[in-house]
Write an enzyme that holds these catalytic residues in place. Structure first.
Site, PDB file in Angstrom:
ATOM      1  N   ASP A  43       0.831  -1.198   0.000  1.00  0.00           N
ATOM      2  CA  ASP A  43       0.000   0.000   0.000  1.00  0.00           C
ATOM      3  C   ASP A  43       0.871   1.255   0.000  1.00  0.00           C
ATOM      4  OD1 ASP A  43       0.901  -0.107   2.608  1.00  0.00           O
ATOM      5  OD2 ASP A  43      -1.079  -0.057   3.539  1.00  0.00           O
ATOM      6  N   SER A  44       2.194   1.058   0.039  1.00  0.00           N
ATOM      7  CA  SER A  44       3.139   2.148  -0.193  1.00  0.00           C
ATOM      8  C   SER A  44       2.943   2.770  -1.567  1.00  0.00           C
ATOM      9  CB  SER A  44       4.579   1.646  -0.056  1.00  0.00           C
ATOM     10  OG  SER A  44       4.776   0.459  -0.812  1.00  0.00           O
ATOM     11  N   GLU A 181       9.145  -4.398  10.674  1.00  0.00           N
ATOM     12  CA  GLU A 181       9.574  -3.093  10.174  1.00  0.00           C
ATOM     13  C   GLU A 181      10.099  -2.219  11.307  1.00  0.00           C
ATOM     14  OE1 GLU A 181       8.113   0.670   7.402  1.00  0.00           O
ATOM     15  OE2 GLU A 181       6.817  -1.090   7.627  1.00  0.00           O
TER      16      GLU A 181
END
Length: 274
Positions: A43-44, A181
């Site tokens: 979705d980046s 992350e």
């Protein structure tokens, strides 16, 4: 026949899995040709393709549109598609329905969703429906407002224990892989050792089972901010900018198109037109 989630699980501890993002057909083809194991349609794309300030505005339709193109280009790579903000948070039913729609309409091999213990029931339902799931813990960009921004996660004992609990919960729910992350390297190593799922790091050090980067970051596609964890393998922004400037100058000087770029016609035909 593409490799399955179970195949990659069997690689844990044997070799490092490579993953890159892609959002279009051509890039997927090139990454696939390079032999990269997995492609993430992240979705980046909201940031790097659509120009949003964050990922929150990305829709399921956006993910499907870009995911279809990537899946057409990825002949061998295992394709994972992100579930965007509010496509799974509302209920187990919504999570299952949206995951099913993404897989049916794109032909991807897995979906990814952010969150740990709080969303284990969503992961379990999706996996029980026959869809492989990649979990995502640590820095979860969809939750940046509640996390206080984009910060390294798990630095205190309490936060580290919470991250370990999240990893255990999503593994027990059936996630075959976990994206870690912005997690300190020693903590990411401990998660990797304690979980049977694959760990795929982005800013989580070298001891994860796999690594993932946004391809625009690692190619130096822009001249803006670059996260600390990114290694630049090229400087495409400079190359592209110079090419665009040369094209503009050639157009203005009428150096382009040159004779070799044009088509001819018989002179007698042209004479009869005047």
């Amino acid at each position: 026949m593409k490799h399955t989630a179970n195949y990659f699980l069997q690689q844990k501890g044997q070799r490092v899995i490579s993953m890159l993002t892609a959002y279009d057909y051509h890039t997927a083809c090139t990454i696939d040709e390079a032999g990269v194991d997995m492609i993430l349609v992240g979705d980046s794309l909201g940031n790097v393709m659509l120009g949003y300030d964050n990922t929150l505005a990305v829709t399921v339709d956006d993910m499907i549109h870009h995911g279809k193109a990537v899946c057409r280009g990825a002949k061998n790579a295992f394709v994972v598609i992100d579930m965007p903000f509010m496509s799974y948070q509302t209920s187990v039913y919504d999570a299952l329905a949206n995951a099913g729609r993404i897989v049916k309409e794109t032909n991807c091999q897995a979906v990814k969703l952010e969150g740990g213990i709080a969303y284990a029931d969503r992961i379990r339902a999706i996996v029980e429906a026959g869809i492989p799931v990649v979990a995502h813990i640590g820095l979860t960009p969809q939750s940046f407002n509640t996390l206080g921004g984009f910060k390294v996660q798990g630095k205190t004992e309490e936060a580290a224990r919470r991250l370990l609990a999240d990893a255990q919960a999503v593994t027990e729910a059936g996630a075959f892989a976990i994206t870690l992350e912005c997690v300190p390297e020693p903590l990411a190593r401990l998660v990797t050792e304690r979980t049977s799922a694959l760990t795929i790091g982005i800013g989580a050090g070298k001891y994860c089972d796999g690594q993932v980067l946004v391809y625009q970051d690692m190619l130096g596609y822009t001249d803006g901010f670059t996260p600390k964890f990114v290694k630049k393998y090229a400087s495409l922004h400079d190359t592209m900018l110079e090419a665009f400037k040369r094209y503009k100058a050639d157009c203005e000087r009428r150096d382009f198109p040159a004779e070799e770029h044009t088509f001819s016609i018989d002179e007698e035909v042209m004479e009869r037109l005047y």
